[in-house]
Every structure is written in structure tokens, then in C-alpha cells.
Design an enzyme around this catalytic site. Structure first.
Site, mmCIF file in Angstrom:
data_model
loop_
_atom_site.group_PDB
_atom_site.id
_atom_site.type_symbol
_atom_site.label_atom_id
_atom_site.label_comp_id
_atom_site.label_asym_id
_atom_site.label_seq_id
_atom_site.Cartn_x
_atom_site.Cartn_y
_atom_site.Cartn_z
ATOM 1 N N PHE A 141 32.259 28.841 39.827
ATOM 2 C CA PHE A 141 32.135 29.859 38.791
ATOM 3 C C PHE A 141 32.411 31.207 39.436
ATOM 4 O O PHE A 141 31.603 31.729 40.202
ATOM 5 C CB PHE A 141 30.762 29.873 38.125
ATOM 6 N N ASP A 226 32.994 34.422 47.939
ATOM 7 C CA ASP A 226 32.446 35.037 46.718
ATOM 8 C C ASP A 226 30.931 35.044 46.860
ATOM 9 O O ASP A 226 30.252 34.060 46.591
ATOM 10 C CB ASP A 226 32.882 34.232 45.496
ATOM 11 N N LYS A 255 26.974 42.235 41.223
ATOM 12 C CA LYS A 255 25.600 42.040 40.778
ATOM 13 C C LYS A 255 24.607 42.941 41.511
ATOM 14 O O LYS A 255 24.416 44.081 41.124
ATOM 15 C CB LYS A 255 25.222 40.565 40.865
#
Length: 401
Positions: A141, A226, A255
Site C-alpha cells: 500500500f 517507503d 504522515k
């Protein structure tokens, strides 16, 4: 609107249904706790998928934002501003890299990493035009843009959004032999999550990340990590790659970099890699804006002390010890994770992930399900041990342990 039901009805009537949120309407939050419009408190055990690593309403981050709001919030990259150089310098130093390319959201950062790898492949590695290939893992994801969903194996994220962007090969996560088999002369990068968050907090087998690093180095391929969810303290280290002593060629961050205050993301790499860009080839109006840089600089200052990383490691050990009985008593089929981050595969006899999340909501604990049977537990790193224990007691209660 005064009642939760009124808010929920209005949201149902006037917002696109691209999410299926739990039926709670948050009004205020502080630390690890949120309060809804009716005044009921909930322990946040999700932390905005790691965007709130430093807790809700962190005083240092809010003060940094307030101070910057009084000065200048946006210049666009048409001009320099006085927070930009410090942000790039300090983030590069935190990562042990040389250059920073700031964006806003995690998906933008992943898109930036893809463009960077392709341009590096053509300009530096010498791949023929239009042939660049990036290898990714199944169950990944990395976001929901058209290009990113093109290499997703999740039908919910991918179906009905074609035609899809070519140039990607998908291999099983954690399978080094499968990865080695598809890397060829046209391969410019391997893009991986060091721990797959959305997939259910999947931790790769020991030695996998180190093997990826050795393979990519030997084949002149970029290793892109990531760390949007796993990075910046969540796993007990600044970066999850550190657990195997691995330094990738490129970090993709987001984030927590914005401290739960503003969206901030970045790609961080070497001068050889990020130096391929020339003015006008990539950018964003809000990328690296003064407000974002001010907040991110305070995030970096917090991380530099190492205190929250140590706290995540210590509380994470406690978290996983407390979750072990779920497996021993048959309430869970698997419990995975690292640091203050866990994925629990609920045994079907105890309900599915959504049902368990709703039962926890009724008891004042907020978690979120994924892929049907799994719930994710990822509280803010500032949570007290007492609050963590209270929340875990509710989890055991709901699962009948």
C-alpha cells in the site's frame, strides 16, 4: 447539529463514500485521547495511521505552527523562505542523506520517488527510453493515485481504475529469490515498505531487507524504502530499516513528518539520485511551504533526542507481551508487529475486524480493521503505560481472553 446522529446523517448524505468510518464524531483531542461531540472520551489506538506519533495537540508542534502562522504560511517555490534551508538540511542529516524534495501527502511522495527512479535510470544508469522497470511487493500500500493503484494487488484499491500505468513488476513480499529473478538490466528501483502497514503490519523475514540492500547494490538498482507509516519512531527506531542495519538509497516520508498538524511529505536521497531534476520538471505549489517546514523542523528536533524512539521500543515490547495471550487462547490466529505497532488477525469465532472495532468503540477504544479479519493497534508514542494497559484490557475483554 448537536448530536452524533445528526453529524453522521449529514456526512452520509453529503460526502462521497470513499471511506467507511466508525460511527464516532470527534470534536476535541489531546495526547492519546479524543472526545466526541457528546462529550464521551475514547483512547486513540490508531494515531492517524502513524500521522499522530507525537499525540494530539502536542504543545511543541502547536507552538511552532502558531508562531509561523503569524509570520508567513505560503510563498510557493517561486521564492525562497527562511525556514526552507533549515528544513532540508536537518531532514537530510536525520536521514543520513544529502538532498530533500518536499511534497505534501504520502502519495505525492511515492509518485515523486517513482519519477526520480525513472529519471535516474535514464540519465545515470543508461536504461533505454521507455524501458524503466520498478519492482514492488504484493499486498503493498503506497497510496491511491492512478499510477500507484496500477501496481496494487488489492481489488478494492485497483478495480475499475484502469487503464493502468505500465512499468512495474510485482513479487511476493519477503521472497528474496523471487525478487532476484525479476531484476534485470531495465530495473531502476525496488520499492518496498520495510513493514507493510495496510496489509496488516506484516514484518518481513529476518535478513530480507539486508538481502534486498545487497541485491540492489550489486545490480545498480535503487532501493526505495517507503517509511511513510513505519518511519519516524513508530517501530522503536527512527526508521524501520535500522532494525536490519540497512540504509536505502531513498527514504519516502510522510504522515508523522507533519506532526498531525499539517500534511508534510518528502523524498530524501543522495545528490546523485535527486540531483537528476532540473527546474520545472517536478514540483508542488504547497510543497515545502513555510508552515509545513516550521512544524516538520520541530518534529525533527523531537526525534533527535531519541526519547520517543526508546519509548516506542519499551512500550512496544510491553504491547506484544500483553497481546501474546490472544494467540495462546485462540482469540487470534496471528499477532505481528514491531515497536508500538501490531496487527492482530482475529479468529473468526470472535468476529471479523469490523465487528471487533465496533465493540471496542462501544468500550471507548478506537482501532481500525483492515482486510476483513485484522485490526491494527498503533497508539501515539506519547501514550502512558497505564492508558495502554487500559486499552489492551478492553481488547482482551472484547476477544474473550
Amino acid at each position: 447539529m448537536t448530536s452524533p446522529e445528526e453529524f453522521l446523517a449529514a456526512a452520509e448524505a453529503h460526502s462521497a463514500h470513499n471511506y467507511h468510518p466508525l460511527p464516532v464524531v470527534v470534536a476535541t483531542a489531546e495526547g492519546a485521547w479524543m472526545t466526541d461531540v457528546a462529550g464521551r472520551r475514547y483512547l486513540d489506538m490508531l494515531a492517524g495511521y502513524s500521522a499522530l506519533n507525537f499525540g494530539h495537540g502536542n504543545r511543541r508542534l502547536l507552538d511552532a505552527a502558531r508562531a509561523q502562522l503569524e509570520r508567513v504560511t505560503l510563498t510557493s517555490r517561486a521564492f525562497h523562505h527562511d525556514r526552507f534551508a533549515d528544513f532540508c538540511t536537518q531532514l537530510a542529516e536525520l536521514c543520513g542523506m544529502e538532498l530533500v524534495l518536499p511534497m505534501n501527502t504520502g502519495a505525492e511522495a511515492v509518485e515523486t520517488a517513482i519519477k526520480t527512479a525513472r529519471k535516474w535510470g535514464y540519465r545515470v544508469k543508461g536504461v533505454r527510453d521507455g524501458r524503466a522497470k520498478i519492482v514492488v511487493a504484493d499486498n503493498n500500500f503506497h497510496g491511491r493515485t492512478t499510477t500507484i493503484v496500477s501496481f496494487s494487488t488489492d481489488p478494492e484499491a485497483r478495480d475499475d481504475f484502469g487503464p493502468y500505468t505500465p512499468g512495474f513488476a510485482i513479487v511476493p513480499y519477503g521472497d528474496l529469490a523471487a525478487l532476484e529473478a525479476v531484476v534485470d538490466d531495465d530495473t531502476v528501483a525496488v520499492l518496498l515498505e520495510p513493514i507493510q502497514g495496510e496489509a496488516g503490519v506484516l514484518v518481513p523475514p529476518p535478513g530480507y531487507l539486508a538481502g534486498v540492500r545487497a541485491l540492489t547494490r550489486a545490480r545498480n538498482v535503487l532501493f526505495i524504502a517507503d517509511e511513510i507509516q513505519s518511519g519516524l519512531g513508530r517501530t522503536g527506531r527512527t526508521f524501520a530499516c535500522e532494525h536490519e542495519g540497512v540504509v536505502p538509497d531513498m527514504y519516502v516520508l510522510g504522515k508523522a513528518l507533519g506532526g498531525g498538524v499539517v500534511p508534510v511529505s518528502a523524498v530524501v536521497s543522495s545528490r546523485e539520485v535527486l540531483g537528476v531534476f532540473r527546474p520545472g520538471e517536478h514540483g508542488s505549489t504547497f510543497g515545502g511551504n513555510p508552515l509545513a517546514c516550521a512544524v516538520a523542523l520541530e518534529v525533527i528536533a523531537i526525534l533527535r533526542t531519541g526519547e520517543l524512539q526508546r519509548r516506542a521500543a519499551e512500550l512496544g515490547d510491553h504491547l506484544h507481551r500483553e497481546l501474546a495471550p490472544l494467540l495462546e487462547r485462540g482469540a487470534a490466529d496471528a499477532v505481528r508487529g514491531r515497536g508500538l505497532w501490531a496487527g492482530v488477525d482475529v479468529n473468526p469465532s470472535r468476529g471479523d475486524g469490523r465487528t471487533v472495532s465496533e465493540r471496542l468503540l462501544a468500550r471507548g477504544v478506537l482501532v481500525k480493521d483492515t482486510h476483513g479479519a485484522t485490526i491494527r493497534i498503533a497508539p501515539p508514542l506519547v501514550i502512558s503505560r497505564e492508558d495502554l494497559d487500559w486499552g489492551l484490557a478492553r481488547v482482551r475483554e472484547v476477544l474473550g481472553v
